[in-house]
Each structure stands twice: as structure tokens, then as C-alpha cells.
Design an enzyme around this catalytic site. Structure first.
Site, short mmCIF file in Angstrom:
data_model
loop_
_atom_site.label_atom_id
_atom_site.label_comp_id
_atom_site.label_asym_id
_atom_site.label_seq_id
_atom_site.Cartn_x
_atom_site.Cartn_y
_atom_site.Cartn_z
N HIS A 172 42.15 -10.67 91.54
CA HIS A 172 42.69 -10.79 92.90
C HIS A 172 41.66 -10.20 93.85
O HIS A 172 41.00 -9.21 93.54
CB HIS A 172 44.02 -10.04 93.00
CG HIS A 172 45.17 -10.81 92.44
ND1 HIS A 172 46.37 -10.96 93.10
CD2 HIS A 172 45.31 -11.50 91.29
CE1 HIS A 172 47.19 -11.70 92.37
NE2 HIS A 172 46.58 -12.04 91.25
N ASN A 218 45.06 -13.81 94.77
CA ASN A 218 44.15 -14.46 93.85
C ASN A 218 42.87 -14.93 94.54
O ASN A 218 42.90 -15.44 95.64
CB ASN A 218 44.81 -15.74 93.30
CG ASN A 218 45.90 -15.45 92.31
OD1 ASN A 218 45.65 -15.04 91.19
ND2 ASN A 218 47.14 -15.64 92.74
N CYS A 228 49.60 -10.64 97.70
CA CYS A 228 49.73 -9.41 96.93
C CYS A 228 51.04 -8.74 97.32
O CYS A 228 51.22 -8.34 98.46
CB CYS A 228 48.57 -8.47 97.24
SG CYS A 228 48.71 -6.89 96.40
N ARG A 259 51.76 -21.61 89.21
CA ARG A 259 52.61 -20.50 88.75
C ARG A 259 52.45 -19.30 89.70
O ARG A 259 53.36 -18.96 90.44
CB ARG A 259 52.25 -20.10 87.30
CG ARG A 259 53.31 -19.25 86.61
CD ARG A 259 53.26 -17.76 86.92
NE ARG A 259 51.96 -17.16 86.61
CZ ARG A 259 51.62 -15.94 86.97
NH1 ARG A 259 52.49 -15.18 87.64
NH2 ARG A 259 50.43 -15.45 86.70
N ASP A 260 51.29 -18.71 89.73
CA ASP A 260 51.08 -17.47 90.48
C ASP A 260 51.20 -17.70 91.99
O ASP A 260 51.72 -16.84 92.72
CB ASP A 260 49.69 -16.90 90.14
CG ASP A 260 49.61 -15.39 90.34
OD1 ASP A 260 50.58 -14.81 90.82
OD2 ASP A 260 48.56 -14.81 90.03
#
Lengths: 317, 317
Positions: free
Chosen positions: A212, A252, A243, A18-19
Site C-alpha cells: 500500500h 494499494n 486505507c 476484491r481489495d
């Protein structure tokens, strides 16, 4: 008193699907996504944030959410959770068999208006229908708070603001909340303080940390969280994610780095580090990101990999 | 009990002119070295490892040690220390006016044989003449232990080994020792344990930490050291230095990252962060290393640099 007070186990949720994926500009074929998810599942990780059921126009990269989920239903050892921004997304997730929903919410109005076009209070009100829907279908719901420690627009987020949001979450029946340091502004002292206060105020709440590494403090903040007895962490294989506020910066904390650091401290994760490092290498190749420098393990390898002794020293103990 | 027990101040020694420069393959002109040292001095840093008086054939990059030192003698606000491998190097350092010598020693025989062609015990014996010489000239001497937490050939270094070496250092009259995690193998739990035990055994000894960020744990280890009351740290501007055992991997923790992290936790360093970030940027340019990715500050900037609020939100608090 010569030891840090740390738990013996930690639970890691892999969030790259996802991220990590949503931060990729180029389309990742559904086949590749599924391939990566299977590789990750093979490492022993027990929890994965598999996608987000946002509007396809908002994040085109995740428009194949249904297909990704339905084609990985055989991975029954894992809890798959999906991010849902609204009731429509929640319905899509439930329809395809997701067993855990994660709610999105920002700590600050600036970030909330920018991401969800509503103040925090209004955005949190709007979560009610999702919770009702999930409850009707017996699906678990977890909360989250983005920019929980620092906001790129407003700076340091006071702990009282988190308490207000958590109080509301708690009244909504949510007993699990992820505190996300979305832009890597948290420091270990702050994490220790905030978690100490929040755990005292919300003793029934399970906290997880989504860190992060934008400013190199993520692992230290993870250790501070462990020192407060928090054992749930999100991370992303190979450090995928970046980022959005600092192009080129790391995002992350890499899953393999987190596992490695925890193992070095004697904290079990149940995940096979070598397999996760291999998965990280594969993911980097599959996404054509061989220049990615957000994984210490991919650059230096684990501490346990020793160099051969210099010539003539082979017999030394 | 919602705060980590941390000191209010920390003292940082800038080591790029020694540890950073010696890792550079291409010759750095003496003029450039002096320029960089002056930029660093201008940040408010009060201690610097300026060079190493090794044999010019061993490390050609530092063959201009005398010139570098003599041409920076006007920087009287700083304590300049220099690494010395033997009495001949010590004499050279003293002759040119160095006011602090740092001794080199490895924790393990494998590393010691590889670096100094002698076992640890023999290498430590060989330090006696340096100490005598320094004492005669009233010059301060500090000790160091390389690969103090982990050795790339032998793995984890037991704390008892450090105790043996420290005992000998102590008997030699050394009251200040730098524990170097030369290859980035230390973890925060280990650092906390080791420092706790060693401070108890050697209450009169001042410890300093020389941390490499090879596996992403340096800042966390620094925090663990702070939690044990250790306030002295080495670091290298822009993270110059690398790791000889893992090409491409990061080495020394970047000075600007350490200052930033400490300041975020309310720990004063007396160094101007903005000036150090500018120095890091300059150093990277001057050495032609614009692709260096070992500084979080150069990639993401400090937490205090906020993004402008999105359009339409300018009036929000």
C-alpha cells in the site's frame, strides 16, 4: 557495478475486484463488477483476486461473489484467486469453480483479534480445514500475512514473527505467501532485510508483495523486493482501496503505476500499460470516483508521452 | 547481505521558498513568505533555496527577492542559496548577502531554448561571468542540470550528455551539481546507473538530487541515490511546486515525506519531522491550498503514530 540487480520479469496480480471493491461504501452493481473484471482481463493481466467469500453480512459489497465468478468463467486465460476466511467460504469458492484460494491471517494479535476475533495462533489453526478441503478438491492454496511489516496497533512487526507464521504455513503445505503491507508502513530497507532473511529461511517458499502506498514508499519497497529477486506483486487498478486507518489516504499501489515503473526499468509484466491506464480511467468513471488521486498515471501520464516541442523548435533533433 | 548499503546521514535542502512559491499563481505577500521561511528554519533544516534573482517580469512572484533575503539575515544557522539566471541576478544576490548561488542549466537543447532561449552550450558559456563575479566576492557557486534524466520534449536523456555538461562545470571550477528530475521522469534503476557512472567520472564532484514525484518514483529514486552514496537532496515542504507539464500532478517530493522515509530507514537528517509536518500544515493553510494532495504525511501521518487498540484489547502487549 553500475546497475541494480533486478529480475527481467515481474508478475502482477490485480486485486481491485476484491481489495478495491470491498472498500467502496456504495453498492457496485454485479453488472459493473463484471464489466470492470472484463476490462482488466483485456489488459493482459494473468492473475486476479476476483472476490472474497466472506459472510455477506461482514462485507455486503461482496455478497455477489458466486455470481461474479460464475459469469466470468469464460476468461480462461486468467488465474482467478479468491480470499476465503473459513471452510464455509472455501466450499462456496470451490463450488463455483475458483482455482486458487487465498488464506487470511494477520501478523499481530491486535490486528488478528480485531479482524478475525482470534489470536494469530488460533486463527492459523483454524485454516487447517480450508487446506484439507482444497486438497480434496485439488485446488491450490496460497497464504497471506496482513500488517506484515507494520501494524497500526503495535508498530513495527519483527521479522521473527513472520518466520514463526511462515514456518507454520510451510508445515501446512503452503508454498506461496503474500506479505501485505496493509497500512503502508513498510520501508524499502526493511523489505530488503526481511525478504533476505525469509528467503534464506524458507528457500522453497514463493513470496509475493502486497504494497500500500499510504506513506509514499510502496514503489521503493517494490524495487527493494525486486532487488531480493521477488517478482510477484499485488496491485489495484486506479489505486482503488484506500486505507481504513487513514481516511482520504491512498491505499494499494495503482497497477498502472507499478507497470509503468517496472517498464521504465526494463522489467516486463506482460500487461499492456495503455490498456491498463484506460481501464483505470474507466473504473474511476464507472465508480463515480473522478476525484480519486491515487494514480500517478491518471494525473501525469507515462514518461513516454512527450510534450510537443515549443514553437520554432520543431526542427531540433 | 541482508541490508541495503545506505549512508547513515542525509542532508536536505528545503526549496519551497523558490521552487514552490514560483509555481503559485496568486501573489504571496512578502510577510507570508518570510513567515514560512522562519517556520521552516525552525525545523532544524540547515540549507534552504530561498528565492531566485530572475527578472521580476519573468517571475513576478519572486520580485521581492531582496526584501525576503534581507529580512531573514538573522537566521544565521542556515545556508541560504539563491537561483541566479545571469550576472545581473548574481550581483543582486551578492549585494543582499546571499552566501551561495545556484546556476541554472538544462540537459537538453529543447528545454534550454524554451527556458533560457539558448542552446545548452551557449547557456553554459553564459554562466562564466556569474562564476567570475562570485569568485571576486568569495561567494560559493553550485551548478544544476534541469531535466537531467528525462526531458518532456526529448525523452530519456543519455548519461553522456550529463557527462559533457559536468565536464564543463568541472572546468569552470564548480564542484557541486544538483541533478534535477524536473518533470519526474527518472526511475531508480536509471538514477543508480547514472550516479554510478558520473561519480566514477567525476570523483571530486558532490552530487545532489532534486526529485519530483510526478510519476510516483521519487522516493525510490532517492533510495537508489543513497545506495550510490549520494546524500544531498532537495525537497519542498508540503510538496509545493507542482509540474508545469502536467497540471494537477504532484511536483517536488514533499520534505516531510523524504524525512519520514529516511528516518524509517534509520538515516538521520537533523530535521525535526513533527515540526516539518506542522510547517507543512501551516504552509498549506497560509497559501489556501488545503486541497493539496502532494504530501503523504499530511494525508496519513507518520508510521510511528499508531491507532488505539480496539476495545477489549487494551491489555495486550
Amino acid at each position: 557495478m553500475h546497475d541494480l540487480s533486478l529480475p527481467s520479469k515481474a508478475v502482477i496480480c490485480e486485486v481491485a475486484p476484491r481489495d478495491g471493491f470491498q472498500a467502496e461504501h456504495d453498492w457496485i452493481p454485479t453488472e459493473t463488477k463484471i464489466d470492470i473484471i472484463r476490462k482488466l482481463a483485456n489488459t493482459g493481466v494473468k492473475s486476479m483476486e476476483i472476490t472474497s467469500f466472506v459472510h455477506p453480512k461482514a462485507i455486503p459489497q461482496l455478497k455477489d461473489a458466486e455470481e461474479v465468478v460464475s459469469r466470468t468463467q469464460d476468461l480462461t486465460d486468467l488465474t482467478f484467486r479468491a480470499l476465503v476466511p473459513n471452510a464455509r467460504g472455501a466450499q462456496r469458492a470451490i463450488d463455483v469453480g475458483i482455482n486458487k484460494l487465498k488464506l487470511m491471517l494477520s501478523a499481530t494479535d491486535s490486528h488478528s483479534l480485531s479482524n478475525a476475533n482470534a489470536t494469530v495462533e488460533k486463527a492459523q489453526n483454524a485454516l487447517e480445514p480450508i487446506i484439507d478441503l482444497a486438497s480434496k478438491h485439488n485446488v491450490k492454496v496460497g497464504g497471506s500475512i496482513s500488517v506484515a511489516f507494520g501494524c497500526p496497533y503495535e508498530g513495527i512487526v519483527p521479522v521473527e514473527r513472520l518466520a514463526t507464521i511462515l514456518d507454520r504455513y510451510s508445515k501446512m503445505g503452503i508454498d506461496e505467501v503474500s506479505l501485505a503491507d496493509t497500512t503502508g508502513m513498510a520501508n524499502p530497507r526493511q523489505v530488503y532485510k526481511y525478504l533476505g532473511e525469509l528467503k534464506e529461511q524458507f528457500p522453497a517458499m514463493t513470496f509475493s508483495m502486497h504494497l500500500h502506498n499510504t506513506r509514499g514508499m510502496a514503489f521503493a519497497s517494490a524495487v527493494a523486493a525486486l532487488q531480493q529477486g521477488v517478482i510477484h506483486f499485488d496491485s489495484s487498478v486506479a489505486g482503488l482501496g484506500g486505507c481504513p486507518y487513514a481516511p482520504g489516504a491512498t491505499g494499494n499501489i495503482a497497477t498502472e503505476d507499478l507497470i509503468h515503473g517496472f517498464e521504465e526499468m526494463g522489467i516486463e509484466t506482460g500487461i499492456d500499460l495503455d490498456k491498463m491506464i484506460t481501464a483505470a480511467e474507466d473504473v474511476r468513471q464507472m465508480l463515480g470516483k473522478t476525484d480519486l488521486n491515487s494514480s500517478y498515471m491518471l494525473q501525469a501520464g507515462p514518461c513516454s508521452t512527450l510534450s510537443p516541442k515549443p514553437a520554432g523548435q520543431e526542427k531540433l533533433g
